[in-house]
Structure formats: structure tokens, C-alpha cells
Scaffold this active site. Structure first.
Site, PDB file in Angstrom:
ATOM      1  N   TYR A 198     -27.543  -6.097  19.567  1.00 42.18           N
ATOM      2  CA  TYR A 198     -27.717  -6.171  20.901  1.00 42.18           C
ATOM      3  C   TYR A 198     -27.556  -7.812  21.678  1.00 42.18           C
ATOM      4  CZ  TYR A 198     -28.477  -5.314  25.892  1.00 42.18           C
ATOM      5  OH  TYR A 198     -28.710  -5.580  27.121  1.00 42.18           O
ATOM      6  N   PRO A 236     -31.085   4.620  34.285  1.00 45.93           N
ATOM      7  CA  PRO A 236     -30.974   6.437  32.740  1.00 45.93           C
ATOM      8  C   PRO A 236     -31.190   5.825  31.745  1.00 45.93           C
ATOM      9  CG  PRO A 236     -29.256   6.097  34.957  1.00 45.93           C
ATOM     10  CD  PRO A 236     -30.326   4.264  34.977  1.00 45.93           C
TER      11      PRO A 236
END
Length: 253
Positions: free
Chosen positions: A151, A187
Site C-alpha cells: 500500500y 467501511p
């Protein structure tokens, strides 16, 4: 900060930060084109925002990692004043336990996807010699974050692409910036905690929140307000900049 009369395209707009940006732009008067991978999800989001804001919204299914899909989506979108590259995926892992498949998957969406959409955006805007492109980077681009190897690689690339493109596009009258948030309560965070810490979600939420000196995570709406500023004429003197919105993470730890 008004976007009245502007046409804005946001990728990853069906949920999380992308949805919040679409909501903020619609409320500020923009005509909004929402892109996301799932047609049903992005259509539902578009319809909801249009109902809430009375803005004109459009939903387009698009795989940002696929050249043909991006080309088709931008052709359908028409002339644009603003493009926000918010589509992205996360991954947990170190350099040792990140598989080559996961590395490639992160690269395809976060790096290739941002590149393809930036390229399409510049081609869309260059003849009018005006426009704004905003990319979603991260504090992971410039800070060492545990278990975020792939990431971090992708967000470092987004930051570098932003600076390079901003330089190249100065003669075209385009402004290109990026935002680097710390942890934002989306979320994804809730799903990550439920999957990896069942029964300990509240405890781990406190731990993750405490990583920001301000004592909490950011909210998608807060990121959206910064995006609104950077894409409005109020920020007309800002280009080639990575803007931190990190609750003090970078400088106050």
C-alpha cells in the site's frame, strides 16, 4: 467554495471517501459523474446524492485498471472541469509476507488506475487549457507504516506522479495536487477490524484512533471538504502540492 457550473468526475465514488467527495461537490453546485467498479452500487449512490442535493448526477461503471474501460468512461462523461482519483484498495502485509499477486493487484488499481485516469483527464482538459486533477495519496507515501508495504509503495507512486504531472501540465493551465490523509474511519476499517479482531473491535478502534495525536480518525466528510477547497477556484494558486490531513500524525508524534 462553490463549484457552480463545474462538471466533476470522481472515481471510487460508490462508498467511503469517494462518496463523501461526490456528496460535497454536488452540494457545492457541481454536476457530478460518479465512477466505480460495480454498476448497481454506483447507481444507487448517484441516485441517493441526486435526491439529497437536487444536483445532476451520473453513474458509470468503470474498472480504473483497464485502459479500455477508462477510455470508454471518460468518453461517456464528456467535457470535465475536475477529476478526483479516489479509487483504491488497501492491503496488510510486510515486504516478506506480501505475495507477488497481492503486490501486482495493489499496483494495478492504485498506481495504474490513477495513471490511466490522470492521462484521460489531461486529454479531456488540455484543449480548454483549464481544469483540476486531485489524487488520493496517503501519509503512507512519506511515513513508515507497519504492515503496509504494498500500500505504501502505491501511495508513494501516486505522490510522485502528482508532482511530475503538475510540472508537465503547467503550460496547459491545469492544476494537479494530492491529499495525504492519516487513518480515516471508512467501511474498510470496520470490515478490517471485524475480520481480524472479532470481539475486540472497540479495543482496536481505540488503538487505531490513538495513532493520530489529535486522538481520533478522520472522517470522509473532512477529507471531502479539503477536496472541495482544492478543486474550487478558492485554491487557484495551489498546484504540485501534497496536502496533509492527518490529525498531527506526520509532525506531532
Amino acid at each position: 467554495m462553490t463549484l457552480q457550473g463545474k462538471r466533476a468526475l470522481i472515481t471510487g465514488a460508490a462508498s467511503g471517501i469517494g462518496r463523501a467527495i461526490a456528496e460535497a461537490f454536488a452540494a457545492a453546485g457541481a454536476e457530478v459523474i460518479l465512477l466505480d467498479l460495480n454498476q448497481d452500487a454506483v447507481t444507487a449512490t448517484s441516485d441517493s446524492i441526486a435526491k439529497e442535493t437536487n444536483a445532476t448526477c451520473h453513474a458509470i461503471a468503470c474498472d480504473v485498471s483497464d485502459d479500455a474501460s477508462v477510455t470508454a468512461a471518460f468518453a461517456q462523461a464528456g467535457a470535465l472541469d475536475i477529476v478526483v482519483n479516489s479509487a483504491g484498495i488497501a492491503h496488510i502485509g510486510t515486504v516478506v509476507d506480501t505475495s507477488a499477486d497481492d503486490f501486482d493487484r495493489l499496483f494495478r488499481v492504485n498506481v495504474r488506475g490513477t495513471y490511466l485516469c490522470m492521462q484521460a483527464a489531461v486529454r479531456n482538459m488540455e484543449t480548454r487549457r483549464a481544469g483540476v486533477i486531485l489524487n488520493m495519496a496517503s501519509i503512507a507515501a512519506t511515513s513508515g507504516i507497519k504492515d503496509r508495504f504494498a500500500y505504501s509503495m502505491t501511495k508513494g507512486a501516486v505522490l510522485s506522479m502528482t508532482l511530475s504531472a503538475a510540472k508537465d501540465c503547467l503550460p496547459l493551465g491545469l492544476r494537479i495536487n494530492c491529499i495525504s490523509p492519516a487513518r480515516v474511519h471508512t467501511p474498510f476499517v470496520d470490515g478490517f477490524l471485524a475480520k481480524n479482531y472479532p470481539g475486540r473491535e472497540e479495543e482496536m478502534m481505540k488503538t487505531l484512533s490513538a495513532a493520530q495525536p489529535i486522538g481520533r480518525m478522520g472522517t470522509p466528510a473532512e477529507i471531502a471538504q479539503l477536496a472541495l477547497f482544492l478543486c474550487s477556484d478558492a485554491s487557484s494558486f495551489i498546484t504540485g502540492t501534497d496536502v496533509l490531513i492527518d490529525g498531527g500524525f506526520t509532525n506531532l508524534r
